[in-house]
Design a protein around this motif. Structure first.
Motif, PDB file in Angstrom:
ATOM      1  N   VAL A 103       0.833  -1.203   0.000  1.00 54.59           N
ATOM      2  CA  VAL A 103       0.000   0.000   0.000  1.00 54.59           C
ATOM      3  C   VAL A 103       0.869   1.254   0.000  1.00 54.59           C
ATOM      4  O   VAL A 103       0.574   2.239  -0.688  1.00 54.59           O
ATOM      5  N   THR A 104       1.967   1.217   0.744  1.00 54.01           N
ATOM      6  CA  THR A 104       2.884   2.359   0.748  1.00 54.01           C
ATOM      7  C   THR A 104       3.436   2.608  -0.647  1.00 54.01           C
ATOM      8  O   THR A 104       3.517   3.754  -1.116  1.00 54.01           O
ATOM      9  N   LEU A 105       3.800   1.545  -1.354  1.00 53.49           N
ATOM     10  CA  LEU A 105       4.335   1.695  -2.706  1.00 53.49           C
ATOM     11  C   LEU A 105       3.267   2.165  -3.692  1.00 53.49           C
ATOM     12  O   LEU A 105       3.550   2.947  -4.596  1.00 53.49           O
ATOM     13  N   LEU A 106       2.036   1.700  -3.515  1.00 57.12           N
ATOM     14  CA  LEU A 106       0.961   2.107  -4.431  1.00 57.12           C
ATOM     15  C   LEU A 106       0.592   3.572  -4.237  1.00 57.12           C
ATOM     16  O   LEU A 106       0.165   4.232  -5.179  1.00 57.12           O
ATOM     17  N   GLY A 107       0.720   4.060  -3.015  1.00 57.73           N
ATOM     18  CA  GLY A 107       0.540   5.488  -2.772  1.00 57.73           C
ATOM     19  C   GLY A 107      -0.872   5.954  -2.539  1.00 57.73           C
ATOM     20  O   GLY A 107      -1.079   7.114  -2.182  1.00 57.73           O
ATOM     21  N   SER A 108      -1.882   5.104  -2.727  1.00 53.90           N
ATOM     22  CA  SER A 108      -3.266   5.506  -2.479  1.00 53.90           C
ATOM     23  C   SER A 108      -4.119   4.258  -2.326  1.00 53.90           C
ATOM     24  O   SER A 108      -3.659   3.126  -2.556  1.00 53.90           O
ATOM     25  N   ASP A 109      -5.391   4.475  -1.951  1.00 60.13           N
ATOM     26  CA  ASP A 109      -6.323   3.359  -1.793  1.00 60.13           C
ATOM     27  C   ASP A 109      -7.092   3.064  -3.070  1.00 60.13           C
ATOM     28  O   ASP A 109      -7.985   2.209  -3.081  1.00 60.13           O
ATOM     29  N   ARG A 110      -6.768   3.750  -4.152  1.00 58.65           N
ATOM     30  CA  ARG A 110      -7.552   3.621  -5.382  1.00 58.65           C
ATOM     31  C   ARG A 110      -7.618   2.176  -5.858  1.00 58.65           C
ATOM     32  O   ARG A 110      -8.695   1.652  -6.169  1.00 58.65           O
ATOM     33  N   LEU A 111      -6.459   1.501  -5.925  1.00 65.96           N
ATOM     34  CA  LEU A 111      -6.448   0.129  -6.403  1.00 65.96           C
ATOM     35  C   LEU A 111      -7.072  -0.826  -5.388  1.00 65.96           C
ATOM     36  O   LEU A 111      -7.621  -1.862  -5.766  1.00 65.96           O
TER      37      LEU A 111
END
Length: 247
Positions: free
Chosen positions: A63-71
């Motif tokens: 989640v930190t790498l993805l940067g948001s909750d969108r996915l």
């Protein structure tokens, strides 16, 4: 409206992102202080927040790498949890990320590792494990192995492994690693596998005989290949990975 229809309508209202369904007032009565839409919104918000929180707890580094909750929201929409144990929600998250072009190999690898660790913890205990058979001679080559449910092997980018371990790894890099997760008792452990051992495991997992499994080491000189194969198989039994060894 039957009870089944009411349950399905409530489920769809809570699960569907966006505006409440147009026929909401047909099956849900408003309270003196709140409209039917307001009442559903409470359950809707709680459902999505709980799912996002569960995924974030399973995949904190991803989640930190993805940067948001969108996915996360998109995944929950496509893969609702159908298991009583909410930790199982993340079962398809890594394949979901793998199908996307906007996810880096490092983020994907970290997701694979985080799920493997969780899946190993959640896996059922084997009824028993077996020791390395003795005095089988040439017949051993015809045997096949079955592994404990908690064993998971992931092939990931080295940068993903370093990041998952908390080490600095700023570049994606071409290197790949094979990481085995297992739970001999109550603690999840992991070990790095050499590529030949990982290939041998893949063969054994697919039902190959010991003789075929040993072909994974054929690039070595014959004597070294035999020694290497023996050591790997001894290690598998020593780590309590094997539940059966039969023809």
């Amino acid at each position: 409206m039957t009870l089944t229809e009411l349950e399905r309508a409530m489920w769809n209202a809570v699960r569907t992102r966006g505006a409440p369904p147009a026929n909401l007032n047909d099956w849900l009565a408003a309270s003196p202080r709140q409209s039917a839409a307001d009442l559903v919104r409470v359950y809707h918000l709680a459902y999505w927040q709980r799912q996002v929180a569960a995924l974030s707890a399973t995949f904190p580094r991803t989640v930190t790498l993805l940067g948001s909750d969108r996915l996360l929201l998109k995944y929950i929409e496509l893969h609702p949890c159908t298991e009583p144990c909410i930790e199982q929600l993340g079962r398809n998250f890594a394949p979901f990320l793998a199908a996307r072009s906007d996810v880096t190999s490092r983020a994907l690898g970290v997701a694979q590792l985080e799920w493997a660790e969780t899946a190993t913890l959640l896996s059922v205990n084997p009824s028993s494990v077996v020791a390395l058979p003795r005095r089988l001679g040439d017949a051993f080559a015809e045997h096949r192995l079955q592994f404990v449910p908690s064993l998971h092997v992931e092939h990931v980018a080295e940068a993903a492994f370093r990041y998952w371990k908390g080490e600095s790894a700023t570049s994606e890099g071409p290197g790949m690693l094979d990481v085995a997760f297992f739970r001999p008792q109550h603690t999840v452990l992991h070990v790095l596998l050499e590529r030949d051992e990982a290939h041998a495991y893949e063969l054994a997992l697919g039902g190959a005989t010991i003789a075929v499994v040993c072909s994974a080491f054929s690039s070595l000189p014959p004597e070294q290949a035999a020694q290497r194969a023996l050591q790997v198989i001894v290690d598998w039994f020593g780590r309590s990975w094997v539940t059966s060894c039969n023809r």
